[in-house]
Design a protein around this motif. Structure first.
Motif, mmCIF file in Angstrom:
data_model
loop_
_atom_site.group_PDB
_atom_site.id
_atom_site.type_symbol
_atom_site.label_atom_id
_atom_site.label_comp_id
_atom_site.label_asym_id
_atom_site.label_seq_id
_atom_site.Cartn_x
_atom_site.Cartn_y
_atom_site.Cartn_z
ATOM 1 N N ARG A 77 14.215 45.039 24.439
ATOM 2 C CA ARG A 77 15.566 45.133 23.903
ATOM 3 C C ARG A 77 15.592 46.132 22.762
ATOM 4 O O ARG A 77 16.581 46.804 22.524
ATOM 5 N N ARG A 116 13.536 51.251 23.419
ATOM 6 C CA ARG A 116 14.294 51.797 24.536
ATOM 7 C C ARG A 116 13.648 53.019 25.149
ATOM 8 O O ARG A 116 14.178 53.589 26.085
ATOM 9 N N ASP A 132 21.486 48.699 14.746
ATOM 10 C CA ASP A 132 22.355 49.831 15.062
ATOM 11 C C ASP A 132 21.518 51.092 15.011
ATOM 12 O O ASP A 132 20.689 51.250 14.114
ATOM 13 N N GLU A 133 21.763 51.986 15.972
ATOM 14 C CA GLU A 133 20.992 53.219 15.985
ATOM 15 C C GLU A 133 21.913 54.446 16.011
ATOM 16 O O GLU A 133 22.974 54.420 16.627
ATOM 17 N N LYS A 134 21.476 55.474 15.326
ATOM 18 C CA LYS A 134 22.147 56.776 15.385
ATOM 19 C C LYS A 134 21.129 57.768 15.914
ATOM 20 O O LYS A 134 20.051 57.931 15.339
ATOM 21 N N ILE A 135 21.501 58.454 16.988
ATOM 22 C CA ILE A 135 20.540 59.297 17.684
ATOM 23 C C ILE A 135 20.979 60.749 17.646
ATOM 24 O O ILE A 135 22.152 61.058 17.870
ATOM 25 N N TYR A 138 14.973 57.895 26.488
ATOM 26 C CA TYR A 138 15.638 56.750 25.867
ATOM 27 C C TYR A 138 16.659 56.264 26.872
ATOM 28 O O TYR A 138 17.541 57.002 27.284
ATOM 29 N N ARG A 139 16.515 55.000 27.283
ATOM 30 C CA ARG A 139 17.439 54.506 28.309
ATOM 31 C C ARG A 139 18.526 53.667 27.660
ATOM 32 O O ARG A 139 18.288 52.967 26.670
ATOM 33 N N ASN A 140 19.707 53.743 28.227
ATOM 34 C CA ASN A 140 20.818 52.975 27.675
ATOM 35 C C ASN A 140 21.769 52.593 28.795
ATOM 36 O O ASN A 140 21.881 53.286 29.804
ATOM 37 N N SER A 141 22.422 51.471 28.628
ATOM 38 C CA SER A 141 23.421 51.039 29.598
ATOM 39 C C SER A 141 24.767 50.918 28.928
ATOM 40 O O SER A 141 24.872 50.345 27.849
ATOM 41 N N LEU A 142 25.779 51.479 29.557
ATOM 42 C CA LEU A 142 27.133 51.353 29.040
ATOM 43 C C LEU A 142 27.859 50.321 29.888
ATOM 44 O O LEU A 142 27.933 50.450 31.107
ATOM 45 N N ASN A 143 28.343 49.292 29.251
ATOM 46 C CA ASN A 143 29.130 48.289 29.958
ATOM 47 C C ASN A 143 30.527 48.319 29.409
ATOM 48 O O ASN A 143 31.384 47.685 29.669
#
Lengths: 256, 256
Positions: free
Chosen positions: B99, B102, B198-201, B251-256
């Motif tokens: 979690r 990433r 919280d992350e800022k990339i 870096y993997r991310n999912s948008l829901n």
DNA sequence: CAGTGGTCTAGACCACGTG
DNA sequence: ACGTGGTCTAGACCACTGC
């Protein structure tokens, strides 16, 4: 069978009208609701029938319908509004946009100031795109290239791929004439609702062409975002490769 | 009051023992459960009391407790296990790690092969870090620098800041002697559970030092991830600035 | 077998939005 | 006043775990 007393009904399955698998009743109801959404029985932005009506229709209690809707609302497919009803989610809203547009100004405030279409053509889908869109190799795809500006500053260079069979009638002209979020357009014009997306993010050095278009030095670090977007039923409907300038903007994310 | 018939109780508030605001009963219960978690009444990995017991304790129905727990489980603070009970989430598990981590190998399979501590010292918190950690300017902070390798390849350069007042006894030695995820260590050693971040990339060009440590060319694009992690009650407990090499990782991310 | 969470129901009442 | 979703309760039964 369907008149058996409710308290000792024993087994759960096979109550709901049509198909659906085993598992909890509310999951079956959820499946039926999903089918209705997918079929377009209720359009984005419209209200679905009330909980009581759905309960009557499916011959289950309101609580069971409620739990099914709860899950769909948690997945952002439905939107509950107390006193008004439950609505099909739509991209024609400010809120929803920020679920998919994660690039944010460092000082918080900004809006897209412009979208310039660089190209739009139908081509045979390249192998990698075809694989991601689950197309057969000879299938056609629509390829859109565009440049988004924030506060007049070129910031996002997008390379978008769509299955041509679904997006009939999408041309450079119809595209250029539309203002606003692409996904809202896809929804109302092609009946395609984007519901979920997966992204893979990397840092890359700007090549000559990207550097020129984004007005940065060649070699400058850019954020590369590869997105696959899905409709109902996890069917991929878009592949998008974006290059973001992250000098005054950042990609925000929350880990829960 | 507390013996009034349940059916016409009229107003909801002021049933639960202690403080808590107005709002739905289950939100008050949720608040009480959060307090217990924050106080450490139940440690990470332990089971909390059963729903029926909590219902009796708070003088509400099981359904109400259930809804409170549902939300906490949805936020990953609690973990339900049918037939066994409900457990406090812990970072001492494979699942939870992903979690917060990433970065994933492009071909799917990998594991951290090593963590090298480059530095660990107590310093006066710089202004920006102090602000993010909600410290007063003169407060002390612990600064850790480390290099993570995947498959023997240096991949992540981390610069970590912690409030020194909370992380007493954290030294280069105790740190070096611990193997495994930092957050698991924070949990069992300092009683700090990271619950959200919280992350800022952004994408940045590698400077001389980072390039040397990460074994890439100066100027190579790196992913920069600035993370602020929070414990219960949204209290910031860590600021982490990471530089990721994204040649063979993303870096993997999912948008829901 | 007892104990835990998971599902389902039925019915009461509250809060909100609209006419 | 009415209809919608939101909360709360009480009780039955199912599914899983472990003694």
């Amino acid at each position: 069978m369907s008149d058996a007393p409710l308290t000792d009904r024993g087994q759960v399955a096979e109550r709901a009208a049509s198909s659906a698998a085993f598992s909890p009743l509310y999951q079956q109801i959820k499946g039926l609701l999903l089918q209705s959404l997918d079929r377009g029985d209720w359009k984005p932005g419209e209200a679905i029938p009330s909980e009581l009506e759905l309960a009557a229709r499916f011959q289950v209690s309101q609580g069971t319908v409620r739990k099914a809707i709860d899950e769909l609302a948690a997945e952002n497919l439905l939107l509950r509004r107390q006193g008004k009803g439950t609505f099909v989610a739509t991209h024609h809203e400010a809120k929803v946009r920020f679920r998919f547009l994660r690039l944010t100004s460092d000082d918080g405030k900004q809006a897209v100031s412009g979208s310039q279409i660089l190209g739009c053509q139908r081509v045979k889908a390249p192998a990698d795109i075809a694989a991601l869109l689950e197309l057969r190799s000879p299938d056609m795809a629509v390829n859109i290239r565009r440049l988004l500006s924030f506060d007049q500053v070129p910031t996002i260079l997008d390379d978008i791929w769509l299955p041509a069979a679904v997006f009939r009638g999408l041309t450079a002209e119809t595209l250029a004439s539309y203002k606003g979020p692409l996904y809202a357009w896809f929804e109302s014009e092609f009946g395609v609702s984007m519901v979920r997306a997966d992204e893979k993010i990397r840092a890359v050095n700007a090549g000559a062409e990207a550097a020129q278009l984004l007005q940065v030095e060649p070699g400058n670090a850019l954020l590369q975002v590869e997105r696959v977007s899905y409709t109902y039923g996890d069917r991929p409907m878009e592949v998008r490769r974006g290059l973001y300038v992250t000098e005054r903007f950042h990609y925000r994310n929350s880990l829960n």
